[in-house]
Design an enzyme around this catalytic site. Structure first.
Site, PDB file in Angstrom:
ATOM      1  N   ASP A  31      -8.761  10.787   0.003  1.00 13.66           N
ATOM      2  CA  ASP A  31      -9.263  12.121   0.341  1.00 13.66           C
ATOM      3  C   ASP A  31      -8.632  13.107  -0.643  1.00 13.66           C
ATOM      4  O   ASP A  31      -7.607  12.831  -1.241  1.00 13.66           O
ATOM      5  CB  ASP A  31      -9.052  12.521   1.812  1.00 13.66           C
ATOM      6  CG  ASP A  31      -7.625  12.462   2.315  1.00 13.66           C
ATOM      7  OD1 ASP A  31      -6.693  12.362   1.490  1.00 13.66           O
ATOM      8  OD2 ASP A  31      -7.438  12.524   3.538  1.00 13.66           O
ATOM      9  N   GLU A  83      -7.330   4.916   0.982  1.00 13.36           N
ATOM     10  CA  GLU A  83      -7.331   6.067   1.916  1.00 13.36           C
ATOM     11  C   GLU A  83      -7.710   7.353   1.188  1.00 13.36           C
ATOM     12  O   GLU A  83      -7.072   8.401   1.372  1.00 13.36           O
ATOM     13  CB  GLU A  83      -5.937   6.255   2.544  1.00 13.36           C
ATOM     14  CG  GLU A  83      -5.367   5.011   3.198  1.00 13.36           C
ATOM     15  CD  GLU A  83      -4.011   5.240   3.874  1.00 13.36           C
ATOM     16  OE1 GLU A  83      -3.608   6.391   4.054  1.00 13.36           O
ATOM     17  OE2 GLU A  83      -3.375   4.233   4.229  1.00 13.36           O
ATOM     18  N   ASN A 137       0.835  -1.211   0.000  1.00 12.80           N
ATOM     19  CA  ASN A 137       0.000   0.000   0.000  1.00 12.80           C
ATOM     20  C   ASN A 137       0.867   1.257   0.000  1.00 12.80           C
ATOM     21  O   ASN A 137       1.863   1.321   0.721  1.00 12.80           O
ATOM     22  CB  ASN A 137      -0.839  -0.042   1.299  1.00 12.80           C
ATOM     23  CG  ASN A 137      -1.951   0.970   1.364  1.00 12.80           C
ATOM     24  OD1 ASN A 137      -2.782   1.034   0.458  1.00 12.80           O
ATOM     25  ND2 ASN A 137      -1.981   1.768   2.426  1.00 12.80           N
ATOM     26  N   HIS A 187      -4.447   9.862  -1.575  1.00 13.60           N
ATOM     27  CA  HIS A 187      -4.435  11.183  -0.921  1.00 13.60           C
ATOM     28  C   HIS A 187      -4.086  12.221  -1.994  1.00 13.60           C
ATOM     29  O   HIS A 187      -2.920  12.418  -2.324  1.00 13.60           O
ATOM     30  CB  HIS A 187      -3.399  11.221   0.208  1.00 13.60           C
ATOM     31  CG  HIS A 187      -3.741  10.336   1.355  1.00 13.60           C
ATOM     32  ND1 HIS A 187      -4.843  10.548   2.155  1.00 13.60           N
ATOM     33  CD2 HIS A 187      -3.135   9.228   1.842  1.00 13.60           C
ATOM     34  CE1 HIS A 187      -4.892   9.616   3.095  1.00 13.60           C
ATOM     35  NE2 HIS A 187      -3.872   8.794   2.925  1.00 13.60           N
TER      36      HIS A 187
HETATM   37  C1  XIL Z   1      -2.806   9.116   9.630  1.00 15.46           C
HETATM   38  C2  XIL Z   1      -4.008   9.304  10.560  1.00 15.46           C
HETATM   39  O1  XIL Z   1      -5.100   9.732   9.793  1.00 15.46           O
HETATM   40  C3  XIL Z   1      -3.692  10.320  11.635  1.00 15.46           C
HETATM   41  O2  XIL Z   1      -4.737  10.386  12.582  1.00 15.46           O
HETATM   42  C4  XIL Z   1      -2.378   9.950  12.327  1.00 15.46           C
HETATM   43  O3  XIL Z   1      -2.037  10.965  13.239  1.00 15.46           O
HETATM   44  C5  XIL Z   1      -1.264   9.766  11.331  1.00 15.46           C
HETATM   45  O4  XIL Z   1      -1.654   8.803  10.365  1.00 15.46           O
HETATM   46  N1  XIL Z   1      -1.013   7.285   5.221  1.00 15.46           N
HETATM   47  C6  XIL Z   1      -1.400   6.228   5.997  1.00 15.46           C
HETATM   48  C7  XIL Z   1      -2.267   6.456   7.182  1.00 15.46           C
HETATM   49  O5  XIL Z   1      -1.127   5.079   5.641  1.00 15.46           O
HETATM   50  O6  XIL Z   1      -2.022   5.534   8.216  1.00 15.46           O
HETATM   51  C8  XIL Z   1      -2.119   7.847   7.715  1.00 15.46           C
HETATM   52  O7  XIL Z   1      -3.086   8.056   8.754  1.00 15.46           O
HETATM   53  C9  XIL Z   1      -2.285   8.848   6.609  1.00 15.46           C
HETATM   54  C10 XIL Z   1      -1.249   8.672   5.538  1.00 15.46           C
END
Ligand code: XIL
Length: 374
Positions: free
Chosen positions: A293, A291, A226, A262
């Protein structure tokens, strides 16, 4: 039962409202449809379908799971949040509580309680659980990072600790996780193996070891690699392609490629997400967006919100059009609890709903895209 829906592929050319019988075969066009332009018909029909259903209901017929990361304190303290996790999604990911620093803050003392709560919540609501994550370079317990830095923990012991961690965690949740992010972010933005304690102390073989251990600990879970910035065609995604090819050649039990998703409206979007997904599927993997956003420089305005909707749409369409894209997970669904403002200064508004749970254009796009696909 007769279902009325719109054929997505016909949208641009000659959109027609058709009625589908139970077998899914198109029947004759609906006679009572007034003679108005097809595009308008399509939009209104989709709108109606989307408006009256949750994302979860709309996703049901697509064969793709729709998920969210879950903030455990919001789940416990905010009834609206709790209700929406259950009604809008059929898959959940722990935003933090399955990470190493949360599970084992003190060496040898495992705290599964918050993660178990999420698993129980998911079971009660008929949801699947994505596991995130067995290995990362962030959110590691300080006893581990300090121990490595001081030399108290040498390479041999570190490897043993990592193996134990996989058996502890994947073993604890054995049979309850449908997809595990076995390793997270192991390639950097220069498309090289990321320079972490794992690479430094254990060498590149740690990646294959992780998948082999995870497979032993939970043989039924789909095992994912990932990362972020791998949603289109670029050097980092190419590096993953080469890495996966090698792992497959070495008969490593790797089953999925996870694209975090992201994105940011200020960077634009690579429209070739589908091609990227397809090349990984051609290697024999399933795929997921894990993930998603789409952030923006604050404050939001209409053009940014429209661009954001487009970003969500590009990734969701890629998933729906691909053959083996099994889940589409957003990293939170309301701006009320987003991780973005705390990490990217001056940016935010990255989620489908605003801080008051109001639907943004991105929610409408996701909803309508699911309505068309289903
Ligand atoms: C982020 C969380 O959303 C936050 O709450 C935490 O403080 C830090 O981690 N990539 C990832 C996730 O794989 O685990 C991360 O999540 C965001 C970026």
């Amino acid at each position: 039962m007769k279902v009325t829906r719109v054929v997505a592929g016909a949208a641009v050319a000659a959109a027609v409202l058709v009625s589908l019988n139970a077998t899914g075969a198109p029947a004759a066009p609906v006679a009572s449809v007034p003679a108005v332009p097809g595009a308008i018909l399509q939009e209104s029909a989709t709108q109606v379908a989307a408006d009256s259903k949750t994302l979860r209901e709309l996703a049901k017929r697509t064969g793709m799971k729709i998920g969210t990361a879950v903030d455990m304190s919001a789940l416990a303290n905010d009834a609206t949040y709790n209700d929406k996790v259950a009604t809008e999604f059929n898959s959940v990911t722990a935003e933090n509580v399955m990470k190493w620093s949360e599970i084992e803050p003190t060496r040898g003392v495992l705290n599964f309680a918050p993660a178990d709560q999420l698993v129980a919540y998911a079971k009660a609501n008929g949801q699947s659980v994505r596991g995130h994550t067995l290995l990362w370079h962030n959110q590691l317990p300080t006893w581990l990072t300090d121990g490595v830095a001081s030399g108290d923990i040498d390479a041999t012991e570190l490897r043993q600790i990592l193996k134990q961690h996989v058996f502890d965690v994947a073993g604890h949740f054995r049979g309850k996780i449908y997809q595990w992010d076995v390793v997270n972010e192991v390639i950097d933005d220069n498309a090289q193996l990321r320079d972490t304690i794992w690479l430094q102390k254990l060498g590149p073989g740690y990646i294959a070891d992780m998948f082999r251990w995870a497979h032993q600990a939970d043989p039924k879970a789909k095992l994912y690699i990932n990362d972020y910035n791998v949603e289109g065609l670029n050097a980092k995604a190419d590096a993953y392609y080469a890495l996966v090819q090698q792992l497959k050649a070495d008969r490593v039990p790797i089953h999925g490629f996870g694209m975090q998703g992201h994105l940011g409206v200020q960077f634009g979007f690579d429209g070739r997400a589908l091609q990227n997904v397809q090349r990984f599927e051609a290697l024999g993997l399933e795929t997921s967006f894990t993930e998603v956003d789409v952030r923006m420089v604050m404050p939001p305005d209409n053009p940014k919100l429209q661009a954001q909707a487009n970003g969500y749409g590009i990734l969701l369409r890629a998933c729906l059009l691909a053959k083996r894209c099994t889940s589409f997970t957003v990293w939170g669904f309301t701006d009320k609890y987003s991780w973005v403002p705390g990490v990217f200064t001056g940016q935010g508004a990255a989620n489908l709903l605003d801080e008051n749970y109001g639907q943004k254009p991105a929610y409408q796009t996701v909803s309508q895209t699911l309505a068309l696909a289903g």
